[in-house]
Design an enzyme around this catalytic site. Sequence first.
Site, PDB file in Angstrom:
ATOM      1  N   ASP A  37       0.868   4.541   8.733  1.00  0.00           N
ATOM      2  CA  ASP A  37       0.420   3.149   7.798  1.00  0.00           C
ATOM      3  C   ASP A  37      -0.978   2.544   8.204  1.00  0.00           C
ATOM      4  OD1 ASP A  37       0.578   1.574   5.916  1.00  0.00           O
ATOM      5  OD2 ASP A  37       2.275   0.223   6.944  1.00  0.00           O
ATOM      6  N   ASP A  38      -2.010   2.924   7.239  1.00  0.00           N
ATOM      7  CA  ASP A  38      -3.164   2.166   7.271  1.00  0.00           C
ATOM      8  C   ASP A  38      -4.213   2.960   8.204  1.00  0.00           C
ATOM      9  OD1 ASP A  38      -2.228   0.648   5.383  1.00  0.00           O
ATOM     10  OD2 ASP A  38      -2.564  -1.189   6.111  1.00  0.00           O
ATOM     11  N   CYS A  76      -0.073   0.670  -0.204  1.00  0.00           N
ATOM     12  CA  CYS A  76       1.069   1.517   0.426  1.00  0.00           C
ATOM     13  C   CYS A  76       1.958   1.977  -0.670  1.00  0.00           C
ATOM     14  CB  CYS A  76       1.758   0.556   1.073  1.00  0.00           C
ATOM     15  SG  CYS A  76       0.894  -0.035   2.621  1.00  0.00           S
ATOM     16  N   ARG A  80       2.841   5.997  -1.245  1.00  0.00           N
ATOM     17  CA  ARG A  80       4.148   6.269  -1.275  1.00  0.00           C
ATOM     18  C   ARG A  80       5.155   6.927  -2.208  1.00  0.00           C
ATOM     19  NH1 ARG A  80       5.114   4.221   4.314  1.00  0.00           N
ATOM     20  NH2 ARG A  80       2.910   3.785   4.805  1.00  0.00           N
ATOM     21  N   LYS A 129       8.881   2.805   7.409  1.00  0.00           N
ATOM     22  CA  LYS A 129       8.722   1.991   6.297  1.00  0.00           C
ATOM     23  C   LYS A 129       8.709   2.673   4.851  1.00  0.00           C
ATOM     24  CE  LYS A 129       4.256  -0.142   4.261  1.00  0.00           C
ATOM     25  NZ  LYS A 129       3.134  -0.720   4.706  1.00  0.00           N
ATOM     26  N   HIS A 131       8.921   1.075   1.346  1.00  0.00           N
ATOM     27  CA  HIS A 131       8.116   0.353   0.695  1.00  0.00           C
ATOM     28  C   HIS A 131       8.049   0.587  -0.995  1.00  0.00           C
ATOM     29  CE1 HIS A 131       4.412  -2.490   0.920  1.00  0.00           C
ATOM     30  NE2 HIS A 131       5.683  -2.900  -0.041  1.00  0.00           N
ATOM     31  N   SER A 154       6.384  -3.471   4.124  1.00  0.00           N
ATOM     32  CA  SER A 154       5.693  -3.640   5.347  1.00  0.00           C
ATOM     33  C   SER A 154       5.996  -4.721   6.383  1.00  0.00           C
ATOM     34  CB  SER A 154       4.162  -4.416   4.781  1.00  0.00           C
ATOM     35  OG  SER A 154       3.653  -3.245   3.887  1.00  0.00           O
ATOM     36  N   HIS A 208      -0.504  -0.214  10.607  1.00  0.00           N
ATOM     37  CA  HIS A 208      -0.533  -1.432  10.014  1.00  0.00           C
ATOM     38  C   HIS A 208      -0.313  -2.965  10.659  1.00  0.00           C
ATOM     39  CE1 HIS A 208       0.730  -4.082   6.545  1.00  0.00           C
ATOM     40  NE2 HIS A 208       0.457  -3.181   5.613  1.00  0.00           N
ATOM     41  N   ASP A 260      -1.196   6.938   4.746  1.00  0.00           N
ATOM     42  CA  ASP A 260      -1.009   6.461   3.408  1.00  0.00           C
ATOM     43  C   ASP A 260      -2.022   5.931   2.636  1.00  0.00           C
ATOM     44  OD1 ASP A 260      -0.848   4.247   4.679  1.00  0.00           O
ATOM     45  OD2 ASP A 260       0.482   2.957   3.363  1.00  0.00           O
ATOM     46  N   ASN A 261      -3.130   5.386   3.359  1.00  0.00           N
ATOM     47  CA  ASN A 261      -4.252   4.963   2.695  1.00  0.00           C
ATOM     48  C   ASN A 261      -5.333   4.737   3.984  1.00  0.00           C
ATOM     49  OD1 ASN A 261      -2.313   2.560   2.460  1.00  0.00           O
ATOM     50  ND2 ASN A 261      -3.800   1.993   3.709  1.00  0.00           N
ATOM     51  N   LYS A 276      -9.220   0.533   2.892  1.00  0.00           N
ATOM     52  CA  LYS A 276      -7.888   0.441   2.205  1.00  0.00           C
ATOM     53  C   LYS A 276      -8.332  -0.601   0.947  1.00  0.00           C
ATOM     54  CE  LYS A 276      -3.386  -1.570   2.640  1.00  0.00           C
ATOM     55  NZ  LYS A 276      -2.334  -2.265   3.681  1.00  0.00           N
TER      56      LYS A 276
HETATM   57 MG    MG Z   1      -0.662   1.581   4.098  1.00  0.00          MG
END
Ligand code: MG
Length: 459
Positions: A37-38, A76, A80, A129, A131, A154, A208, A260-261, A276
């Site tokens: 995540d991130d 996010c 996803r 996660k 989301h 998150s 994240h 994811d990003n 992001k």
């Molecule tokens: Mg993310």
Amino acid sequence: MERRTFIKQTSVAALSPKAKTQAGGFKPPNIVLILADDLGYGDLSCFGSAISTPNLDKMAREGVLLRQFYSASSLCSPARAAVMTGRYGVRGGMAGVLWPEAPGGLAETETTVAQVMKSVGYGTMCIGKWHLGRPTAFLPTSRGFDSYYGIPYSHDMDPSVLLRDKETIESPVAIRSLTQRYTEQAVRFIERSKDSPFFLYLPYSAPHIPLAASAAFAGKSSRGTYGDVVQEWDWGVGEVLKALQANGVDENTLVIFTSDNGPWFQGSPGRLRGRKGDTFEGGMRVPFIARFPGRIPAGKVVESFATTLDLLPTFAAMSQAAMPSNPLDGVDIGPMLRDEKEAVERPPFLYFSGWHLQCARVGRWKLHLARANSPAFTPEPKEGSYNLRLLSPELYDMNADPEEAEDESEENQKVVAEIYAKVMEMLPGLPGEVQAAWRDTVNRRVYPNEPGAWPTPIL
Ligand code: MG
């Protein structure tokens, strides 16, 4: 027998994977999809970071590393949604980040990759996660997963809850031990699933914010808490890979890792522009590694681009599952991963900011058509947030200039016109909100003397 003929002659969806093994000699592969995540493009040592990630580096040496892999969104929830459906998040109503109190989630008309895998008898679990909607009807267990363990959004959002399937089992969540616990759950799932095909979706909450490493990893990296968290998460990936070996399924399991990003407050996009939330490369280009011993080559670096939209069609093809009835935006990249083809045919890849279309990539070229207003880009930024058409679209060569530093539109007007025409062809097939947002972008007059010469609005 040719695979295509086999699919034609066999009602694949009706057969259990075990039956297929006996009938057609086809052994359905297990699939493990690990998402960070991130995590930025430059945050793994095999992508140039000073953070030590020995497990991911080893996975890259044993598999394929893609240097031009994209998340289909720099946020996010839409990112996803694309992972789950093989379609742009906007198609399932996911244009922005979902808040815990949001009444909905990923549209129920969307088919998830978990549902696809279940259609051919796979056991499925989501750990981490989600989301894509907090109400029960939108949780993983309502969207094709047999079981779920994780935070449904998150971990910087309230209320802080950890779910098992649909039930809250902890609140507030002890964040510090989350990576350890997700990993433990993943190892247990592999142990109990080893005798039949499985699909494990493992979207870690790390790195994240808020950042917290367990005692074993705190203070151990050379890059502060962010580095500690990344190193702990890399350890987790290593444990999952070890579990596949220990349970004798290593040779028949495709493991894919991506993010994811791009990075948010901390972390590094490497030399890429943006972070992001941006449609510059730093927001959307993410590390990607795939490992499948004996099926995809070891130690190969691929330069052709691919996206998270491609995961569902690739998994469906590998497991001989039927594709969902909704048309997909992604394509099967199996031939690219197996080194059978250098690149695969695909429609232009679109970059969205919310409902707003901003860029498109075709082959080596990325065309910027619009950008969010900000003092950096507009002489007289007005109140509010909106998308601005670029008076002069920008064209970047992603092979030679991934930093998006040198606009080459002037020398390549034909390429600009061709990509623009292709995007305009796709527009009527995109959701009404995207079309309305584009009309707003094109019609907004923010420059007093805008010549209106480019691009000619067709809507
Ligand atoms: Mg993310």
